[in-house]
Design a protein around this motif. Structure first.
Motif, PDB file in Angstrom:
ATOM      1  N   GLU A  16      22.744   0.857  32.951  1.00  0.00           N
ATOM      2  CA  GLU A  16      21.709   1.829  33.290  1.00  0.00           C
ATOM      3  C   GLU A  16      21.514   2.726  32.080  1.00  0.00           C
ATOM      4  O   GLU A  16      22.469   3.311  31.571  1.00  0.00           O
ATOM      5  CB  GLU A  16      22.106   2.675  34.500  1.00  0.00           C
ATOM      6  N   LEU A  17      20.286   2.818  31.630  1.00  0.00           N
ATOM      7  CA  LEU A  17      19.930   3.666  30.506  1.00  0.00           C
ATOM      8  C   LEU A  17      19.068   4.800  31.040  1.00  0.00           C
ATOM      9  O   LEU A  17      18.188   4.581  31.878  1.00  0.00           O
ATOM     10  CB  LEU A  17      19.137   2.824  29.507  1.00  0.00           C
ATOM     11  N   ASN A  18      19.331   6.017  30.579  1.00  0.00           N
ATOM     12  CA  ASN A  18      18.500   7.161  30.921  1.00  0.00           C
ATOM     13  C   ASN A  18      18.016   7.818  29.647  1.00  0.00           C
ATOM     14  O   ASN A  18      18.803   8.044  28.728  1.00  0.00           O
ATOM     15  CB  ASN A  18      19.273   8.178  31.768  1.00  0.00           C
ATOM     16  N   LYS A  19      16.735   8.093  29.580  1.00  0.00           N
ATOM     17  CA  LYS A  19      16.139   8.755  28.426  1.00  0.00           C
ATOM     18  C   LYS A  19      15.444  10.027  28.901  1.00  0.00           C
ATOM     19  O   LYS A  19      14.583   9.983  29.770  1.00  0.00           O
ATOM     20  CB  LYS A  19      15.122   7.828  27.743  1.00  0.00           C
ATOM     21  N   ASP A  20      15.873  11.170  28.360  1.00  0.00           N
ATOM     22  CA  ASP A  20      15.216  12.450  28.606  1.00  0.00           C
ATOM     23  C   ASP A  20      14.310  12.768  27.431  1.00  0.00           C
ATOM     24  O   ASP A  20      14.636  12.459  26.277  1.00  0.00           O
ATOM     25  CB  ASP A  20      16.245  13.585  28.724  1.00  0.00           C
ATOM     26  N   MET A  21      13.193  13.386  27.713  1.00  0.00           N
ATOM     27  CA  MET A  21      12.300  13.868  26.666  1.00  0.00           C
ATOM     28  C   MET A  21      11.435  14.973  27.240  1.00  0.00           C
ATOM     29  O   MET A  21      11.393  15.176  28.457  1.00  0.00           O
ATOM     30  CB  MET A  21      11.443  12.738  26.109  1.00  0.00           C
ATOM     31  N   HIS A  22      10.779  15.685  26.372  1.00  0.00           N
ATOM     32  CA  HIS A  22       9.809  16.666  26.839  1.00  0.00           C
ATOM     33  C   HIS A  22       8.562  16.549  25.981  1.00  0.00           C
ATOM     34  O   HIS A  22       8.597  16.037  24.862  1.00  0.00           O
ATOM     35  CB  HIS A  22      10.379  18.089  26.798  1.00  0.00           C
ATOM     36  N   LEU A  23       7.460  16.987  26.552  1.00  0.00           N
ATOM     37  CA  LEU A  23       6.199  16.983  25.838  1.00  0.00           C
ATOM     38  C   LEU A  23       5.320  18.097  26.371  1.00  0.00           C
ATOM     39  O   LEU A  23       5.515  18.570  27.492  1.00  0.00           O
ATOM     40  CB  LEU A  23       5.499  15.626  25.929  1.00  0.00           C
ATOM     41  N   ALA A  24       4.376  18.521  25.559  1.00  0.00           N
ATOM     42  CA  ALA A  24       3.426  19.548  25.953  1.00  0.00           C
ATOM     43  C   ALA A  24       2.078  18.884  26.186  1.00  0.00           C
ATOM     44  O   ALA A  24       1.611  18.097  25.354  1.00  0.00           O
ATOM     45  CB  ALA A  24       3.315  20.604  24.861  1.00  0.00           C
ATOM     46  N   ALA A  25       1.477  19.170  27.323  1.00  0.00           N
ATOM     47  CA  ALA A  25       0.164  18.601  27.634  1.00  0.00           C
ATOM     48  C   ALA A  25      -0.574  19.530  28.586  1.00  0.00           C
ATOM     49  O   ALA A  25       0.039  20.301  29.327  1.00  0.00           O
ATOM     50  CB  ALA A  25       0.312  17.215  28.265  1.00  0.00           C
ATOM     51  N   ALA A  26      -1.889  19.433  28.544  1.00  0.00           N
ATOM     52  CA  ALA A  26      -2.735  20.212  29.444  1.00  0.00           C
ATOM     53  C   ALA A  26      -3.403  19.270  30.439  1.00  0.00           C
ATOM     54  O   ALA A  26      -3.528  18.065  30.188  1.00  0.00           O
ATOM     55  CB  ALA A  26      -3.790  20.962  28.640  1.00  0.00           C
ATOM     56  N   HIS A  27      -3.824  19.842  31.546  1.00  0.00           N
ATOM     57  CA  HIS A  27      -4.590  19.074  32.520  1.00  0.00           C
ATOM     58  C   HIS A  27      -5.292  20.041  33.463  1.00  0.00           C
ATOM     59  O   HIS A  27      -5.087  21.241  33.416  1.00  0.00           O
ATOM     60  CB  HIS A  27      -3.714  18.092  33.293  1.00  0.00           C
ATOM     61  N   PHE A  28      -6.130  19.473  34.299  1.00  0.00           N
ATOM     62  CA  PHE A  28      -6.760  20.216  35.382  1.00  0.00           C
ATOM     63  C   PHE A  28      -7.075  19.217  36.484  1.00  0.00           C
ATOM     64  O   PHE A  28      -7.215  18.023  36.235  1.00  0.00           O
ATOM     65  CB  PHE A  28      -8.015  20.972  34.917  1.00  0.00           C
ATOM     66  N   ILE A  29      -7.129  19.724  37.694  1.00  0.00           N
ATOM     67  CA  ILE A  29      -7.454  18.890  38.850  1.00  0.00           C
ATOM     68  C   ILE A  29      -8.831  19.352  39.332  1.00  0.00           C
ATOM     69  O   ILE A  29      -8.947  20.409  39.957  1.00  0.00           O
ATOM     70  CB  ILE A  29      -6.404  19.036  39.972  1.00  0.00           C
ATOM     71  N   PRO A  30      -9.899  18.606  39.024  1.00  0.00           N
ATOM     72  CA  PRO A  30     -11.258  19.079  39.266  1.00  0.00           C
ATOM     73  C   PRO A  30     -11.668  19.050  40.749  1.00  0.00           C
ATOM     74  O   PRO A  30     -12.516  18.272  41.166  1.00  0.00           O
ATOM     75  CB  PRO A  30     -12.115  18.144  38.416  1.00  0.00           C
ATOM     76  N   SER A  31     -11.034  19.923  41.506  1.00  0.00           N
ATOM     77  CA  SER A  31     -11.352  20.051  42.929  1.00  0.00           C
ATOM     78  C   SER A  31     -11.021  21.469  43.366  1.00  0.00           C
ATOM     79  O   SER A  31      -9.963  22.002  42.998  1.00  0.00           O
ATOM     80  CB  SER A  31     -10.525  19.058  43.753  1.00  0.00           C
ATOM     81  N   GLU A  32     -11.896  22.049  44.165  1.00  0.00           N
ATOM     82  CA  GLU A  32     -11.606  23.390  44.689  1.00  0.00           C
ATOM     83  C   GLU A  32     -10.337  23.394  45.531  1.00  0.00           C
ATOM     84  O   GLU A  32      -9.652  24.411  45.620  1.00  0.00           O
ATOM     85  CB  GLU A  32     -12.794  23.912  45.491  1.00  0.00           C
ATOM     86  N   ASP A  33     -10.017  22.278  46.142  1.00  0.00           N
ATOM     87  CA  ASP A  33      -8.801  22.172  46.957  1.00  0.00           C
ATOM     88  C   ASP A  33      -7.531  22.343  46.120  1.00  0.00           C
ATOM     89  O   ASP A  33      -6.455  22.586  46.674  1.00  0.00           O
ATOM     90  CB  ASP A  33      -8.739  20.826  47.678  1.00  0.00           C
ATOM     91  N   ALA A  34      -7.634  22.216  44.811  1.00  0.00           N
ATOM     92  CA  ALA A  34      -6.469  22.337  43.929  1.00  0.00           C
ATOM     93  C   ALA A  34      -6.145  23.785  43.586  1.00  0.00           C
ATOM     94  O   ALA A  34      -5.176  24.043  42.877  1.00  0.00           O
ATOM     95  CB  ALA A  34      -6.689  21.530  42.662  1.00  0.00           C
ATOM     96  N   GLY A  35      -6.934  24.720  44.070  1.00  0.00           N
ATOM     97  CA  GLY A  35      -6.653  26.135  43.804  1.00  0.00           C
ATOM     98  C   GLY A  35      -6.685  26.425  42.320  1.00  0.00           C
ATOM     99  O   GLY A  35      -7.591  25.992  41.602  1.00  0.00           O
ATOM    100  N   GLN A  36      -5.680  27.148  41.817  1.00  0.00           N
ATOM    101  CA  GLN A  36      -5.630  27.516  40.401  1.00  0.00           C
ATOM    102  C   GLN A  36      -5.544  26.294  39.490  1.00  0.00           C
ATOM    103  O   GLN A  36      -5.922  26.352  38.325  1.00  0.00           O
ATOM    104  CB  GLN A  36      -4.433  28.440  40.129  1.00  0.00           C
ATOM    105  N   CYS A  37      -5.046  25.192  40.018  1.00  0.00           N
ATOM    106  CA  CYS A  37      -4.886  23.983  39.194  1.00  0.00           C
ATOM    107  C   CYS A  37      -6.219  23.325  38.843  1.00  0.00           C
ATOM    108  O   CYS A  37      -6.252  22.394  38.050  1.00  0.00           O
ATOM    109  CB  CYS A  37      -3.972  22.975  39.890  1.00  0.00           C
ATOM    110  N   GLN A  38      -7.313  23.823  39.430  1.00  0.00           N
ATOM    111  CA  GLN A  38      -8.622  23.271  39.062  1.00  0.00           C
ATOM    112  C   GLN A  38      -9.040  23.720  37.665  1.00  0.00           C
ATOM    113  O   GLN A  38      -9.931  23.141  37.058  1.00  0.00           O
ATOM    114  CB  GLN A  38      -9.685  23.646  40.091  1.00  0.00           C
ATOM    115  N   HIS A  39      -8.380  24.734  37.138  1.00  0.00           N
ATOM    116  CA  HIS A  39      -8.672  25.244  35.806  1.00  0.00           C
ATOM    117  C   HIS A  39      -7.712  24.616  34.791  1.00  0.00           C
ATOM    118  O   HIS A  39      -6.550  24.343  35.095  1.00  0.00           O
ATOM    119  CB  HIS A  39      -8.530  26.765  35.771  1.00  0.00           C
ATOM    120  N   MET A  40      -8.218  24.429  33.588  1.00  0.00           N
ATOM    121  CA  MET A  40      -7.382  23.872  32.522  1.00  0.00           C
ATOM    122  C   MET A  40      -6.131  24.734  32.331  1.00  0.00           C
ATOM    123  O   MET A  40      -6.213  25.957  32.251  1.00  0.00           O
ATOM    124  CB  MET A  40      -8.169  23.830  31.215  1.00  0.00           C
ATOM    125  N   HIS A  41      -4.985  24.091  32.294  1.00  0.00           N
ATOM    126  CA  HIS A  41      -3.712  24.774  32.051  1.00  0.00           C
ATOM    127  C   HIS A  41      -2.736  23.758  31.470  1.00  0.00           C
ATOM    128  O   HIS A  41      -2.976  22.560  31.516  1.00  0.00           O
ATOM    129  CB  HIS A  41      -3.158  25.408  33.342  1.00  0.00           C
TER     130      HIS A  41
END
Length: 141
Positions: A16-41
């Motif tokens: 069993e191999l496990n690889k941890d990593m991190h990355l920076a990325a932006a996204h948004f969920i284009p729906s009013e149902d997503a609340g604050q997540c509808q805005h780019m963050h």
């Protein structure tokens, strides 16, 4: 570096191999149902990938750690997830990101002679929220 522990996936593979990593990325969920997540963050995503297998390659690797990092990090780091073609038909939620990471990794693993399997992908979006993606057994065949 902070040690993180993730849910264990049950399997009968020798390795069993496990690889941890991190990355920076932006996204948004284009729906009013997503609340604050509808805005780019943006997020600093922490990702853990679990790979299993019974056979090592000619170098003695299940899979090279760098290959796993390259598949994910080069693709998504410092990008807007919504701009990637895999998110044109679906919103880039953490669940979908985990699923797409699994798909990209398994596609590469399928080309290896020793046929390792990506058993689990964990994507941590915030310090208190993460998603675990595990493929169905038939997807690993």
């Amino acid at each position: 570096m902070m040690q993180q522990f993730y849910p264990q996936v049950q399997h009968s593979y020798r390795y069993e191999l496990n690889k941890d990593m991190h990355l920076a990325a932006a996204h948004f969920i284009p729906s009013e149902d997503a609340g604050q997540c509808q805005h780019m963050h943006g997020h600093t995503y922490f990702i853990n990938i679990t790979i299993g297998g019974d056979t090592l390659d000619g170098l003695g690797f299940l899979v090279d750690f760098k290959k796993i990092k390259d598949i994910v990090h080069k693709r998504y780091d410092h990008s807007v997830l919504n701009d990637h073609p895999e998110y044109k038909a679906v919103f880039p939620t953490t669940e979908r990101v985990a699923e797409q990471i699994w798909s990209a990794i398994q596609k590469e693993l399928n080309t290896q002679a020793n046929k390792p399997k990506c058993l689990q992908v964990v994507v941590r979006e915030t310090p208190t929220s993460y998603v675990v993606y595990r493929p169905k057994p038939e997807e690993l065949k």
